[in-house]
Scaffold this active site. Structure first.
Site, PDB file in Angstrom:
ATOM      1  N   TYR A  68       4.372 -16.382  -3.521  1.00 21.52           N
ATOM      2  CA  TYR A  68       3.235 -15.487  -3.707  1.00 21.52           C
ATOM      3  C   TYR A  68       3.386 -14.471  -4.830  1.00 21.52           C
ATOM      4  O   TYR A  68       2.475 -14.274  -5.616  1.00 21.52           O
ATOM      5  CB  TYR A  68       2.969 -14.746  -2.389  1.00 21.52           C
ATOM      6  N   CYS A  77       6.776  -3.251  -6.294  1.00 21.50           N
ATOM      7  CA  CYS A  77       6.695  -2.777  -7.667  1.00 21.50           C
ATOM      8  C   CYS A  77       7.346  -3.735  -8.668  1.00 21.50           C
ATOM      9  O   CYS A  77       7.932  -4.741  -8.308  1.00 21.50           O
ATOM     10  CB  CYS A  77       7.336  -1.402  -7.798  1.00 21.50           C
ATOM     11  N   ASN A  97      12.604  -1.652  -7.722  1.00 19.39           N
ATOM     12  CA  ASN A  97      11.781  -2.643  -7.042  1.00 19.39           C
ATOM     13  C   ASN A  97      12.536  -3.105  -5.810  1.00 19.39           C
ATOM     14  O   ASN A  97      13.644  -3.614  -5.916  1.00 19.39           O
ATOM     15  CB  ASN A  97      11.509  -3.838  -7.971  1.00 19.39           C
ATOM     16  N   GLY A  98      11.942  -2.908  -4.651  1.00 22.19           N
ATOM     17  CA  GLY A  98      12.580  -3.308  -3.407  1.00 22.19           C
ATOM     18  C   GLY A  98      12.435  -2.242  -2.358  1.00 22.19           C
ATOM     19  O   GLY A  98      11.504  -1.437  -2.378  1.00 22.19           O
ATOM     20  N   GLY A 121       2.186  -4.472  -8.567  1.00 23.64           N
ATOM     21  CA  GLY A 121       1.817  -3.171  -8.030  1.00 23.64           C
ATOM     22  C   GLY A 121       0.644  -2.588  -8.783  1.00 23.64           C
ATOM     23  O   GLY A 121       0.684  -2.494 -10.012  1.00 23.64           O
TER      24      GLY A 121
END
Length: 493
Positions: A263, A17, A118-119, A43
């Site tokens: 990426y 996310c 996020n994570g 996301g």
């Protein structure tokens, strides 16, 4: 929904996310929607925004893309207030259902609080089990809800102190944004695995996963939130905004996730002071030095392989061409009832540019290879377009290990690098004339300028090396009675 589902992204790595928050701006909701739009690459399954207007909180959470739900005035009018935060989600923990869409919100003793993350928490399941045993009622399957419960149960006074207390109990990777009635809070885990930046728009503080979210709204970059740091921005009674920094945890070396550079991050972002685009071009340059090949044309596997392919072409002197054209208008899932059409799945996303390929020795440059299934289909597509030779060059090392910090990776036995004993066997499976990966030192020098220090790795690189930067509590708990899991843990930790 009926029909057969074809996942066109099944052989890629996917982030969990992105987060965004802004304090004190009259257009808070609209700016948050724009920021989330810039972070959409992190996301695509769901998006949510929470605002506060001085009296109550407002929430809009939806499955799907930001542009599908937050572009009309009617939706934004339902999100009043001068403070807002939002989240875009790809689920690595929890189902893709509305109850898991963030930001999550709860009314606590100290007032309402919204939180987005996020994570991935590597002890989230262990904490959830403990909380439920103590009487907690969980409304979602997202590990972010665990943090809300920890905040609610903290004995400290004040929302910021409770938030810091809760973070002390969790393990893993997180870049987190929380919002109360007067505060916007940003926090990064002690290892700094996931990125979070502090920005400013006309004196109004912003937290965002990447700098590209600042650029889209014309905000300026102030600095990175440091690893293990909690930054609290607060609106005072006179309207002034204060910003305070806390570092309550034992200091650790920052170890940014290398896949942010390989990426995940958008090429125009700057992560931890490093241009993502420049790093990816450097990966291609180093790859050309490490794995040269006689060829007629360098072709990127779009879009992730494009900067590395440019670097490879510039270093090798071989012309760069767009030999593969990507269709940007194909969604994550294509529904079609017939097997003959589903078999064309890769061509829905990629098509060969025959004019630049036919009769030529082609070097395909990709950012990574996970299972290898997409690679073999692309190689066949290039051969069908008349290529004389097809060589694969990968701008990152082989992936041997699963990730537990917010990247959706297959089980280790499903990774290409673990399915074949030699590089030659992998190459034969893919159907290429040659195959080569960038070395770990080649990746490190491309990003940070120095080779990997095996005693003190500068980045989080466990998917290549098995060197996990934190305990894997949940995985260890699952593997206690499973010999296969125990064996994997011994290799990984």
């Amino acid at each position: 929904m009926t029909g057969l589902s074809l996942d066109l992204y099944g052989d890629t790595l996917r982030e969990e996310c992105g987060v965004f928050g802004i304090l004190g701006h009259p257009d808070a909701a609209a700016l948050t929607a724009l920021g989330l739009h810039a972070l959409q690459h992190r996301g695509q399954e769901a998006a949510g925004i929470v605002t506060y207007d001085g009296e109550q909180f407002f929430s809009e959470r939806h499955l799907g893309l930001v542009g599908d739900h937050y572009t009309d005035a009617a939706t934004l009018n339902r999100l009043p207030g001068r403070m807002a935060m939002g989240h875009v989600r790809y689920s690595t923990t929890g189902e893709t259902v509305l109850r898991n869409v963030q930001p999550l919100f709860a009314e606590l003793e100290v007032g309402g609080i919204a939180i987005a993350h996020n994570g991935n928490l590597t002890n989230g399941l262990a904490l959830r089990k403990r909380l439920i045993a103590q009487g907690a009622i969980c409304q979602s399957t997202s590990d972010t809800e665990v943090v809300l419960h920890l905040i609610a149960r903290s004995q400290r006074s004040g929302s910021a102190d409770r938030f810091i207390d809760a973070l002390g109990a969790i393990e893993g990777a997180y870049a987190m944004v929380a919002m109360t009635r007067t505060k916007l809070i940003g926090a990064r885990d002690p290892n700094g695995i996931r990125p979070l930046v502090l920005g400013d728009l006309d004196g109004k503080p912003i937290f965002a996963s990447e700098t590209c979210a600042l650029d889209i709204i014309g905000a300026k970059f102030v600095r990175d939130v440091e690893n293990g740091e909690i930054v609290v921005a607060e609106i005072q009674k006179d309207g002034e905004i204060t910003i305070e920094s806390y570092k309550p945890f034992k200091p650790k070396r920052e170890r940014m996730c290398l896949f942010e550079y390989v990426y995940f991050a958008r090429p125009d972002s700057v992560v931890a002071g490093r241009s993502v685009y420049a790093a990816r071009k450097n990966m291609g340059r180093n790859l050309a030095k490490e794995a040269p090949v006689e060829a007629d044309v360098i072709v990127p596997v779009p879009d992730g392989g494009t900067p590395a392919a440019l670097g490879y072409a510039q270093e090798s002197g071989i012309p760069f061409e767009y030999g593969i054209i990507r269709n940007h208008y194909v969604g994550r899932t294509f529904i079609e009832p017939t097997q003959s059409i589903r078999a064309l799945g890769v061509k829905l996303k990629h098509s060969a540019n025959r004019h630049e390929i036919e009769g030529k020795r082609v070097v395909l440059v990709d950012d990574s290879i996970v299972r290898g299934t997409t690679s073999l289909k692309i190689v066949q597509m290039i051969r069908d377009a008349g290529a004389k030779e097809v060589h694969i060059r990968v701008a990152s090392p082989m992936i041997y290990h699963s990730d537990y910090y917010g990247i959706d990776t297959p089980d280790p036995e499903k990774l290409l690098a673990n399915q074949y004993a030699t590089l030659e066997d992998m190459c034969a499976y893919i159907g290429a004339d040659s195959l080569a990966f960038l070395s770990i030192d080649g990746l490190y020098t491309a990003v940070g300028g120095e080779k990997r220090d095996p005693k003190k790795p500068q980045f989080t690189d466990h998917y290549f090396t098995g060197d996990y930067p934190t305990p894997l509590t949940d995985l260890q708990d699952r593997g206690k009675n499973d010999p296969k899991q125990i064996s994997m843990l011994r290799e990984a930790v």
